[in-house]
Motif scaffolding. Sequence first.
Motif, PDB file in Angstrom:
ATOM      1  N   ASP A 180      76.246   8.600  48.759  1.00  0.00           N
ATOM      2  CA  ASP A 180      74.808   8.553  48.522  1.00  0.00           C
ATOM      3  C   ASP A 180      74.318   9.964  48.217  1.00  0.00           C
ATOM      4  OD1 ASP A 180      74.915   9.858  50.961  1.00  0.00           O
ATOM      5  OD2 ASP A 180      73.297   8.683  51.869  1.00  0.00           O
ATOM      6  N   THR A 181      73.007  10.173  48.193  1.00  0.00           N
ATOM      7  CA  THR A 181      72.485  11.501  47.844  1.00  0.00           C
ATOM      8  C   THR A 181      72.898  12.555  48.871  1.00  0.00           C
ATOM      9  OG1 THR A 181      70.401  10.948  48.970  1.00  0.00           O
ATOM     10  CG2 THR A 181      70.499  10.577  46.608  1.00  0.00           C
ATOM     11  N   HIS A 182      72.969  12.180  50.152  1.00  0.00           N
ATOM     12  CA  HIS A 182      73.366  13.137  51.184  1.00  0.00           C
ATOM     13  C   HIS A 182      74.822  13.571  50.996  1.00  0.00           C
ATOM     14  CE1 HIS A 182      69.669  12.641  53.392  1.00  0.00           C
ATOM     15  NE2 HIS A 182      69.861  11.341  53.522  1.00  0.00           N
ATOM     16  N   ILE A 183      75.704  12.621  50.808  1.00  0.00           N
ATOM     17  CA  ILE A 183      77.129  12.936  50.660  1.00  0.00           C
ATOM     18  C   ILE A 183      77.380  13.679  49.356  1.00  0.00           C
ATOM     19  CG2 ILE A 183      79.439  11.933  50.421  1.00  0.00           C
ATOM     20  CD1 ILE A 183      78.601   9.757  52.348  1.00  0.00           C
ATOM     21  N   PHE A 184      76.662  13.311  48.299  1.00  0.00           N
ATOM     22  CA  PHE A 184      76.797  14.017  47.023  1.00  0.00           C
ATOM     23  C   PHE A 184      76.406  15.483  47.198  1.00  0.00           C
ATOM     24  CE2 PHE A 184      75.127  15.401  42.879  1.00  0.00           C
ATOM     25  CZ  PHE A 184      76.200  15.081  42.054  1.00  0.00           C
ATOM     26  N   ARG A 185      75.301  15.723  47.903  1.00  0.00           N
ATOM     27  CA  ARG A 185      74.835  17.087  48.134  1.00  0.00           C
ATOM     28  C   ARG A 185      75.818  17.882  48.983  1.00  0.00           C
ATOM     29  NH1 ARG A 185      70.627  15.740  50.286  1.00  0.00           N
ATOM     30  NH2 ARG A 185      71.014  16.028  52.505  1.00  0.00           N
TER      31      ARG A 185
ATOM     32  N   ALA B  13      84.125  18.576  47.959  1.00  0.00           N
ATOM     33  CA  ALA B  13      84.573  17.694  46.879  1.00  0.00           C
ATOM     34  C   ALA B  13      83.544  17.711  45.762  1.00  0.00           C
ATOM     35  CB  ALA B  13      84.768  16.273  47.401  1.00  0.00           C
ATOM     36  N   PRO B  14      83.470  18.807  45.025  1.00  0.00           N
ATOM     37  CA  PRO B  14      82.464  18.913  43.974  1.00  0.00           C
ATOM     38  C   PRO B  14      82.716  17.932  42.828  1.00  0.00           C
ATOM     39  CG  PRO B  14      83.989  20.772  43.891  1.00  0.00           C
ATOM     40  CD  PRO B  14      84.294  20.018  45.146  1.00  0.00           C
ATOM     41  N   GLY B  15      81.612  17.435  42.266  1.00  0.00           N
ATOM     42  CA  GLY B  15      81.709  16.523  41.136  1.00  0.00           C
ATOM     43  C   GLY B  15      80.371  16.381  40.456  1.00  0.00           C
ATOM     44  N   LYS B  16      80.387  16.015  39.180  1.00  0.00           N
ATOM     45  CA  LYS B  16      79.152  15.972  38.404  1.00  0.00           C
ATOM     46  C   LYS B  16      78.332  14.710  38.642  1.00  0.00           C
ATOM     47  CE  LYS B  16      81.227  13.975  34.201  1.00  0.00           C
ATOM     48  NZ  LYS B  16      82.527  13.645  34.814  1.00  0.00           N
ATOM     49  N   ASP B  17      78.959  13.666  39.186  1.00  0.00           N
ATOM     50  CA  ASP B  17      78.235  12.439  39.496  1.00  0.00           C
ATOM     51  C   ASP B  17      78.846  11.801  40.743  1.00  0.00           C
ATOM     52  OD1 ASP B  17      80.561  10.951  38.634  1.00  0.00           O
ATOM     53  OD2 ASP B  17      79.843  11.151  36.567  1.00  0.00           O
ATOM     54  N   VAL B  18      78.211  10.731  41.223  1.00  0.00           N
ATOM     55  CA  VAL B  18      78.641  10.153  42.499  1.00  0.00           C
ATOM     56  C   VAL B  18      80.065   9.597  42.433  1.00  0.00           C
ATOM     57  CG1 VAL B  18      76.335   9.669  43.365  1.00  0.00           C
ATOM     58  CG2 VAL B  18      77.479   7.972  41.945  1.00  0.00           C
ATOM     59  N   ARG B  19      80.447   9.041  41.298  1.00  0.00           N
ATOM     60  CA  ARG B  19      81.798   8.488  41.198  1.00  0.00           C
ATOM     61  C   ARG B  19      82.841   9.602  41.209  1.00  0.00           C
ATOM     62  NH1 ARG B  19      84.503   3.716  39.791  1.00  0.00           N
ATOM     63  NH2 ARG B  19      86.634   4.116  40.512  1.00  0.00           N
ATOM     64  N   ALA B  20      82.529  10.722  40.552  1.00  0.00           N
ATOM     65  CA  ALA B  20      83.455  11.854  40.554  1.00  0.00           C
ATOM     66  C   ALA B  20      83.628  12.400  41.962  1.00  0.00           C
ATOM     67  CB  ALA B  20      82.959  12.946  39.611  1.00  0.00           C
ATOM     68  N   VAL B  21      82.524  12.462  42.714  1.00  0.00           N
ATOM     69  CA  VAL B  21      82.592  12.938  44.096  1.00  0.00           C
ATOM     70  C   VAL B  21      83.379  11.954  44.954  1.00  0.00           C
ATOM     71  CG1 VAL B  21      81.226  13.374  46.177  1.00  0.00           C
ATOM     72  CG2 VAL B  21      80.513  14.352  43.990  1.00  0.00           C
ATOM     73  N   GLU B  22      83.131  10.660  44.771  1.00  0.00           N
ATOM     74  CA  GLU B  22      83.872   9.656  45.535  1.00  0.00           C
ATOM     75  C   GLU B  22      85.381   9.780  45.285  1.00  0.00           C
ATOM     76  OE1 GLU B  22      84.672   4.851  45.635  1.00  0.00           O
ATOM     77  OE2 GLU B  22      82.724   5.537  44.906  1.00  0.00           O
ATOM     78  N   ASP B  23      85.750   9.887  44.019  1.00  0.00           N
ATOM     79  CA  ASP B  23      87.171   9.996  43.676  1.00  0.00           C
ATOM     80  C   ASP B  23      87.791  11.248  44.291  1.00  0.00           C
ATOM     81  OD1 ASP B  23      86.971   7.656  42.245  1.00  0.00           O
ATOM     82  OD2 ASP B  23      86.829   8.638  40.282  1.00  0.00           O
TER      83      ASP B  23
ATOM     84  N   LEU C 132      79.853  12.656  56.921  1.00  0.00           N
ATOM     85  CA  LEU C 132      79.224  13.384  55.821  1.00  0.00           C
ATOM     86  C   LEU C 132      77.753  13.016  55.656  1.00  0.00           C
ATOM     87  CD1 LEU C 132      82.103  13.290  53.180  1.00  0.00           C
ATOM     88  CD2 LEU C 132      81.420  15.208  54.628  1.00  0.00           C
ATOM     89  N   ILE C 133      77.434  11.733  55.790  1.00  0.00           N
ATOM     90  CA  ILE C 133      76.036  11.332  55.612  1.00  0.00           C
ATOM     91  C   ILE C 133      75.166  11.858  56.753  1.00  0.00           C
ATOM     92  CG2 ILE C 133      76.159   9.078  56.783  1.00  0.00           C
ATOM     93  CD1 ILE C 133      74.376   7.963  54.582  1.00  0.00           C
ATOM     94  N   LEU C 134      75.680  11.825  57.973  1.00  0.00           N
ATOM     95  CA  LEU C 134      74.908  12.332  59.109  1.00  0.00           C
ATOM     96  C   LEU C 134      74.758  13.849  59.032  1.00  0.00           C
ATOM     97  CD1 LEU C 134      76.436  10.089  61.931  1.00  0.00           C
ATOM     98  CD2 LEU C 134      74.152   9.897  60.920  1.00  0.00           C
ATOM     99  N   HIS C 135      75.806  14.520  58.562  1.00  0.00           N
ATOM    100  CA  HIS C 135      75.732  15.970  58.396  1.00  0.00           C
ATOM    101  C   HIS C 135      74.657  16.321  57.358  1.00  0.00           C
ATOM    102  CE1 HIS C 135      77.114  20.074  58.687  1.00  0.00           C
ATOM    103  NE2 HIS C 135      77.274  20.142  57.377  1.00  0.00           N
TER     104      HIS C 135
ATOM    105  N   TYR D 207      70.964  15.483  58.837  1.00  0.00           N
ATOM    106  CA  TYR D 207      70.386  16.220  59.962  1.00  0.00           C
ATOM    107  C   TYR D 207      70.649  17.734  59.950  1.00  0.00           C
ATOM    108  CZ  TYR D 207      69.530  11.585  61.785  1.00  0.00           C
ATOM    109  OH  TYR D 207      69.087  10.295  61.932  1.00  0.00           O
ATOM    110  N   ILE D 208      71.639  18.191  59.222  1.00  0.00           N
ATOM    111  CA  ILE D 208      71.933  19.631  59.208  1.00  0.00           C
ATOM    112  C   ILE D 208      71.903  20.202  57.789  1.00  0.00           C
ATOM    113  CG2 ILE D 208      73.652  21.409  59.719  1.00  0.00           C
ATOM    114  CD1 ILE D 208      74.534  19.788  62.113  1.00  0.00           C
ATOM    115  N   CYS D 209      72.719  19.653  56.915  1.00  0.00           N
ATOM    116  CA  CYS D 209      72.802  20.170  55.541  1.00  0.00           C
ATOM    117  C   CYS D 209      71.727  19.500  54.687  1.00  0.00           C
ATOM    118  CB  CYS D 209      74.200  19.920  54.973  1.00  0.00           C
ATOM    119  SG  CYS D 209      74.586  20.912  53.509  1.00  0.00           S
TER     120      CYS D 209
END
Length: 217
Positions: free
Chosen positions: A138-143, A151-161, A179-182, A185-187
């Motif tokens: 999601d937006t949190h994990i992507f960020r 795990a840098p990536g240009k879109d959500v699928r690239a980040v997931e992979d 990752l989503i909780l981080h 609440y923090i990042c």
Amino acid sequence: MKKADIFEFYRRLAEDDPAPETELRWTNPYTLLVAVALSAQATDVGVNKATKRLFEDVDTPARMLELGEAGLKNHIKTIGLFNTKAKNVIAAAQILVDQFGGVVPEDREALESLPGVGRKTANVVLNVAFGHETIAVDTHIFRVSNRTGLAPGKDVRAVEDKLEKVTPQPFRGGAHHWLILHGRYICKARKPECWRCPVADLCRYRPKTPPPADTVE
């Protein structure tokens, strides 16, 4: 991020929260599916408030069809895009009854065939309800993935992979939650709280956000 740093990154998050869970309230795979679908562009807190009474009476696709679209809207009208979401939830309930015997399928392709269910929602259901080692970005994990260098990536699928590739055992099952909780609440998006981040020294984000000025002497 180097392989050893990635392991340490997850190890510290796991140390702080050994048993991470979704913050959405659910009672079975169907209510989880509905809750995740409703959470798109909405907060978990908002969804939980809307579904608290809903899930007391409606916990199967058949009962959702009995409630109907108008009845569902009355429960979820405080959630963004509730008209479209209600339409999709009812349509999905009909398909689950007609094609899957009223049971939420433990299969990504089948889940994604349901109205209002995309890859992210399917990944959450597979992970939370069925224990699959999937990572819903999601937006949190992507960020977090891009900002930290995990795990840098240009879109959500690239980040997931990339996350699927670099996330080691024994952290794959809980990676989505850590990752989503981080990120939540923090990042944080606008101002990450680097001063209290357990993985700040492993993160490539610069400059680190300093602690707020102490106004108490």
